[in-house]
Structures are given as structure tokens and as C-alpha cells.
Design an enzyme around this catalytic site. Structure first.
Site, short mmCIF file in Angstrom:
data_model
loop_
_atom_site.label_atom_id
_atom_site.label_comp_id
_atom_site.label_asym_id
_atom_site.label_seq_id
_atom_site.Cartn_x
_atom_site.Cartn_y
_atom_site.Cartn_z
N LYS A 149 0.86 -1.19 0.00
CA LYS A 149 0.00 0.00 0.00
C LYS A 149 0.89 1.23 0.00
CE LYS A 149 -1.80 2.49 3.30
NZ LYS A 149 -1.66 3.80 2.64
N GLU A 199 10.54 1.15 9.79
CA GLU A 199 11.47 2.26 9.55
C GLU A 199 10.70 3.54 9.89
OE1 GLU A 199 14.50 1.92 9.01
OE2 GLU A 199 14.63 -0.15 8.30
N CYS A 219 13.35 11.44 6.23
CA CYS A 219 13.44 10.81 7.56
C CYS A 219 14.77 11.11 8.21
CB CYS A 219 13.21 9.31 7.44
SG CYS A 219 14.34 8.49 6.31
N GLU A 275 9.76 15.75 15.65
CA GLU A 275 10.11 15.58 14.25
C GLU A 275 9.21 16.54 13.45
OE1 GLU A 275 8.90 12.13 11.88
OE2 GLU A 275 10.88 12.12 10.95
P1 NAD Z 1 2.60 8.12 8.00
O1 NAD Z 1 3.02 7.27 9.13
O2 NAD Z 1 1.52 9.11 8.21
O3 NAD Z 1 2.13 7.21 6.77
C1 NAD Z 1 2.97 6.24 6.21
C2 NAD Z 1 2.13 5.15 5.59
O4 NAD Z 1 1.47 4.44 6.64
C3 NAD Z 1 1.05 5.64 4.66
O5 NAD Z 1 0.92 4.74 3.58
C4 NAD Z 1 -0.20 5.62 5.55
O6 NAD Z 1 -1.39 5.47 4.83
C5 NAD Z 1 0.08 4.39 6.38
N1 NAD Z 1 -0.57 4.34 7.70
C6 NAD Z 1 -0.91 5.37 8.50
N2 NAD Z 1 -1.49 4.89 9.63
C7 NAD Z 1 -1.50 3.55 9.53
C8 NAD Z 1 -1.98 2.50 10.36
N3 NAD Z 1 -2.55 2.74 11.54
N4 NAD Z 1 -1.85 1.22 9.94
C9 NAD Z 1 -1.25 0.95 8.77
N5 NAD Z 1 -0.80 1.89 7.92
C10 NAD Z 1 -0.91 3.19 8.30
O7 NAD Z 1 3.93 8.80 7.46
P2 NAD Z 1 4.08 9.83 6.26
O8 NAD Z 1 3.59 11.15 6.71
O9 NAD Z 1 3.56 9.23 4.99
O10 NAD Z 1 5.69 9.87 6.11
C11 NAD Z 1 6.49 10.64 6.93
C12 NAD Z 1 7.05 9.80 8.05
O11 NAD Z 1 7.76 8.69 7.52
C13 NAD Z 1 8.08 10.58 8.87
O12 NAD Z 1 7.89 10.31 10.23
C14 NAD Z 1 9.41 10.02 8.38
O13 NAD Z 1 10.48 10.14 9.29
C15 NAD Z 1 9.06 8.59 8.12
N6 NAD Z 1 10.01 7.97 7.18
C16 NAD Z 1 10.95 7.12 7.69
C17 NAD Z 1 11.92 6.54 6.85
C18 NAD Z 1 12.99 5.63 7.40
O14 NAD Z 1 13.70 5.00 6.61
N7 NAD Z 1 13.13 5.53 8.71
C19 NAD Z 1 11.89 6.85 5.49
C20 NAD Z 1 10.92 7.71 5.00
C21 NAD Z 1 9.97 8.27 5.86
#
Ligand code: NAD
Length: 487
Positions: free
Chosen positions: A183, A259, A293, A390
């Protein structure tokens, strides 16, 4: 040649991709362009039944194609063919990436897509290099550890680097012989769909790569809670990572790689190469408007060079000009949504109210769309929200230290531990600091990943669980079986 394009001219894929074909669903979520907020397309939101259909298609594809049992070099060749097609379609993929996300089209084309293709090749090459182990046992017995794929991996990716994140999940999962139900973020689904389409053209059996569209609470939860998903691989916020852990605990234990977020420090000692350090500090927070991130959002600088470094940074920050992601040459990236921009601005205001001094930026750009100025905040204490939260935007704090002990204390974060940057010419100090920094990755006299895909990436503490990239990511897509035979 300019890569500029008109967003309304792009044909957008907007259905689930299951079993090798597009599967329509009722419009449920509006996808908007980060650059100007325009509505681009409505996509469906998969419910539990649609997710189940994707998992069933993945299981059927594994059975029918024998993908896990393919000669490993045949899997390697299919993945290589896929990487070649991704590069061949780089122009279209870059537009699909840029149209909705914060990635400028040229950076997507020349960076993200080429690197993703190369990372897929990296994982393909492990397909016939990593086996099990024959282990020493007592006489009259033979013991070995066999390694097998999980079956169907459930992957969930964020919006900030859609193609790269999909590659990080799909590459190792497929090389190890799994099928995937992925997804993408509901804000940036298009490029991932196109990648999936290309996987079938490359000869990867239809149904081995499935994409379901939807949000986190419904679609994401249906994936992580599905009993047919052998393992969950997630990249996103720590908040969503916690919700996923909870859901997995509630619906049946399964392994997971998470991650998550970060609040990474860059520590600069007075003996560092000042020009290089300034460049690393700027490049740690400006690209993708800080929506990275590993953003180096906490600058921790030794007193003697603090003034010189702030001057260089302020000049660099002030030079940024916003531009839509479909414009070429590229400009400063937009914030993914108006809501996220307001959140960033709220934290900057709170930081100011709690004693932080905004020495540069601190407001949205006077430009149509969600663009926020590169912002530097000095004088913030350890409890200031700009230091603890963050922000996921172009906002960095600037803290000053005198001694190495102070630097170590400032660099630590109560919950996050994704990565850290260190700038010094003193080798002994560098080695002491590497040992002291609480992070899954430490970059010395540089900041950011390289093309050395062998280095795993992953956070400590609340920044995550397990690794992406490297051999670790391949191994994490297999489970072992201990076998003991009485001879
Ligand atoms: P997010 O957590 O809001 O969403 C990420 C994904 O998770 C989306 O596809 C979303 O639909 C899904 N999601 C949200 N809630 C969920 C749940 N309860 N169950 C299952 N899926 C769910 O994050 P975002 O705003 O899309 O991305 C930014 C975040 O991602 C930042 O915190 C960033 O640090 C992190 N990030 C981490 C890495 C890494 O390698 N550590 C890399 C890229 C981004």
C-alpha cells in the site's frame, strides 16, 4: 533539455493492481498536487475484502508460478529485466512521481529512479548468494538451517520518496522469493502503480506484486492484521508504527520491520572543514524541504565556529526559491499538504514562544502553493518543541557547545535514534563520538546515504525495528527452519 511538464497532460493510473490487472473501486480519496493543491484524481480505498482479494491473488500466484522455487538466477534475471524497464520508463515514472509529491521531476529522474533500479539489481544479486547453514552436531546426526521466504509480505510506504520506498520493500522481498501486497501512501500512489505494471512486463509472474490503494486506518490495518500476510514491512511515522505494532499484537503475532521517524543531529567541531560542514548542514535539511526521515534537523556546533557557520547557512537558506515540482530547473520543494504546512508553522511559533530565536525564515513563502521558508532557530533549550519534535519540514535548530561531553549530551534524543552526522578532522575524537552517538547510522564528514547499497539503514529506539537496504534487508525477508536428522 527541460523536463518541465503540464500536470493536466499526465495519464494517471488510479485503481488497485491485483493479480496483474487493474481493479477499479469507488472513488474515495482525492489525490492533490503538493505544488499547488490542485485535485489530480480520486482513488479507491481498499477495505478488508479488497485486501483479502490481493492476499489471495498473491498466494495463488506463488502457487501457480512456483516463484519461490525458481532457479535463483532466473529470479535474478526477472528482477534485472524489471530494473531495466524502470530505467527505460524513467521519464514517465518521474512525471508520475513529481505530479503529486514533493520530488522535483529532475531529481526524481536523475536520482530516485536510477538509484531504485540499481538497488533492485543489488538485491537481485543476493538471490543466489545467501543460503542456509550446515551446523556442527553430535555424531550420528546432521543439522542444518534452511532459509525460506515468508510467502506474502505486507508493505506500507510513506509519501516522501514514493518510488525509492517501494523499491526498498519490493527489491529484497522479491529477490528472496516472496510475493508482496503493497500500500503506497494515499497522497502519492501513481509511480508505485506504474512500477507494479512494469514488474509483469519484466516477466515477474502476475500476482507476485500487488498494489492496494487506500488509507492507514482501513487499508493499512487490513494488511497488517491479515492472517495471510507473513511479515509486515513498514516505513512511516513513529505514531503509525506504534499503531501497527498494536494491531499486529491484537490480530495475531507476526514479524515486522519498522522504519520510523527521526530527529537527527549533525555535530560540528571547530576543527572541521568549515565549507564542507556548512554544505553538509545545508544539504541535511534543504532537499525535499526537509521532508526526509534522515533530515539533520538539529545542528550542534562548537562555539568558536558558530558565528561563521550561521552566516554561511543563512546565505544558503535565503537563496532558496520555491518552484512547482513539474518545473525544470527545479526549485525549493513544496510541503506535501496545507495541513502539514500549518503543523510546521505551529511548531515554529511554539518554539519562538518558548524562547527560540528565529534567525532565518519562520514563515510560508509569499508564493502560491504550500511552500515554507528554510528556517533556522537559535537559542532553543532541550525541551523546546523545535528540538524535540520531528517537524518534517525545512526547519533546523542551531545549538552551541563547548566540550565533547556537552556535544554528546545535546546530540542524544530521548526517543529518536535514526542517524547522526559528525564533522571533525580529529580521528580519535571521531571514533569516540561514533561510539557515543545513539543512532543506527553515523555519517562522518558527510551527510546522507551514498550508492553503497550494502550499508543497511534503520533506526534505534523509537526510530525503528530492523533494517532496510544491505544484506540485512534481504535476510529479513526470509525465515529460517532448523533441521535435525538422525542418520
Ligand atoms: P505516515 O506514518 O503518516 O504514513 C505512512 C504510511 O502508513 C502511509 O501509507 C499511511 O497510509 C500508512 N498508515 C498510516 N497509519 C496507519 C496504520 N494505523 N496502519 C497501517 N498503515 C498506516 O507517514 P508519512 O507522513 O507518509 O511519512 C512521513 C514519516 O515517515 C516521517 O515520520 C518520516 O520520518 C518517516 N520515514 C521514515 C523513513 C525511514 O527509513 N526511517 C523513510 C521515509 C519516511
Amino acid at each position: 533539455m527541460s523536463l518541465s511538464f503540464a500536470p493536466e497532460t499526465i495519464a494517471l493510473p488510479k485503481a488497485h493492481f491485483i493479480g496483474g490487472t487493474y481493479v477499479e473501486g469507488p472513488d474515495a480519496i482525492e489525490v492533490r498536487a503538493a505544488s499547488d493543491g490542485r485535485a489530480l484524481a480520486a482513488i479507491p480505498c481498499a477495505d478488508a475484502a479488497m485486501v483479502d482479494r490481493a492476499v489471495t491473488a498473491a498466494q495463488a500466484a506463488l502457487r501457480a508460478s512456483g516463484w519461490a522455487g525458481w532457479q535463483p538466477r532466473a529470479r535474478l534475471r526477472a528482477l534485472y529485466a524489471w530494473a531495466d524497464l524502470i530505467e527505460g520508463e524513467a521519464g514517465r515514472l518521474a512525471q508520475l512521481e513529481a505530479v503529486c509529491s514533493s520530488r522535483p521531476v529532475r531529481q526524481a529522474l536523475e536520482g530516485d529512479i536510477r538509484v531504485t533500479a540499481e538497488q533492485i539489481r543489488f538485491f537481485a544479486e543476493l538471490a543466489d548468494k545467501e543460503g542456509g547453514d550446515l551446523v556442527p552436531t553430535g555424531a550420528g546426526r546432521m543439522g542444518f538451517i534452511a532459509a525460506e521466504p515468508y510467502g506474502v509480505i505486507g508493505a506500507i510506504t510513506p509519501w516522501n520518496f514514493p518510488i525509492s520506498m517501494a523499491g526498498w520493500k519490493l527489491g529484497p522481498a522479491l529477490a528472496a522469493g516472496n510475493a508482496v501486497v503493497l500500500k503506497p501512501s494515499e497522497m502519492t500512489p501513481f509511480s508505485t502503480l506504474c512500477m507494479a505494471e512494469l514488474s509483469v512486463k519484466a516477466g515477474i509472474p502476475a500476482g507476485v506484486v500487488n498494489i492496494v490503494l487506500g488509507d492507514g486506518p482501513m487499508t493499512g490495518a487490513a494488511i497488517t492484521g491479515h492472517p495471510g500476510i507473513g511479515k509486515v514491512s513498514f516505513t512511516g511515522s513513529t505514531r503509525a508504527g506504534s499503531a501497527i505494532m498494536e494491531n499486529i499484537a491484537r490480530t495475531g503475532v507476526k514479524p515486522m520491520t519498522l522504519e520510523l521517524g527521526g530527529k537527527s543531529p549533525q555535530v560540528v567541531f571547530a576543527d572541521a572543514d568549515l565549507e564542507r560542514a556548512a554544505d553538509c548542514l545545508a544539504r541535511g535539511i534543504l532537499p525535499n524541504a526537509g521532508q526526509v526521515c534522515v533530515a539533520g534537523s538539529r545542528m550542534i556546533v562548537q562555539r568558536g565556529i558558530a558565528e561563521a557557520l550561521t552566516e554561511k547557512l543563512m546565505a544558503r537558506f535565503a537563496a532558496e526559491r520555491p518552484a512547482a515540482t513539474w518545473d525544470d530547473p527545479a526549485g525549493f520543494s513544496p510541503i506535501i499538504s496545507e495541513g502539514q504546512l500549518n503543523r510546521i508553522d505551529g511548531i515554529v511559533r511554539a518554539a519562538r514562544a518558548q524562547g527560540g530565536e528565529v534567525i532565518c525564515g519562520g514563515a510560508r513563502f509569499d508564493h502560491p502553493g504550500s511552500f515554507y521558508q528554510p528556517t533556522l532557530i537559535a537559542g532553543a533549550t532541550e525541551a523546546n518543541p523545535a528540538v524535540t519534535e520531528e517537524i518534517f519540514g525545512p526547519v533546523a535548530t542551531f545549538q552551541i557547545f563547548d566540550t565533547e561531553e556537552e556535544a554528546i549530551a545535546l546530540a542524544g534524543h530521548p526517543t529518536y535514534g535514526l542517524c547522526a552526522g559528525l564533522h571533525t578532522r580529529d580521528l580519535s575524537r571521531a571514533l569516540r563520538m561514533i561510539g557515543a552517538l545513539q543512532a543506527g547510522t553515523v555519517w562522518v564528514n558527510r551527510y546522507g546515504r551514498s550508492l553503497d547499497h550494502i550499508l543497511p539503514t534503520g533506526g534505534w529506539k523509537s526510530s525503528g525495528l530492523g533494517k532496510d537496504l544491505g544484506r540485512d534487508a534481504f535476510l529479513a525477508n526470509r525465515r529460517t527452519k532448523s533441521v535435525l536428522i538422525d542418520l
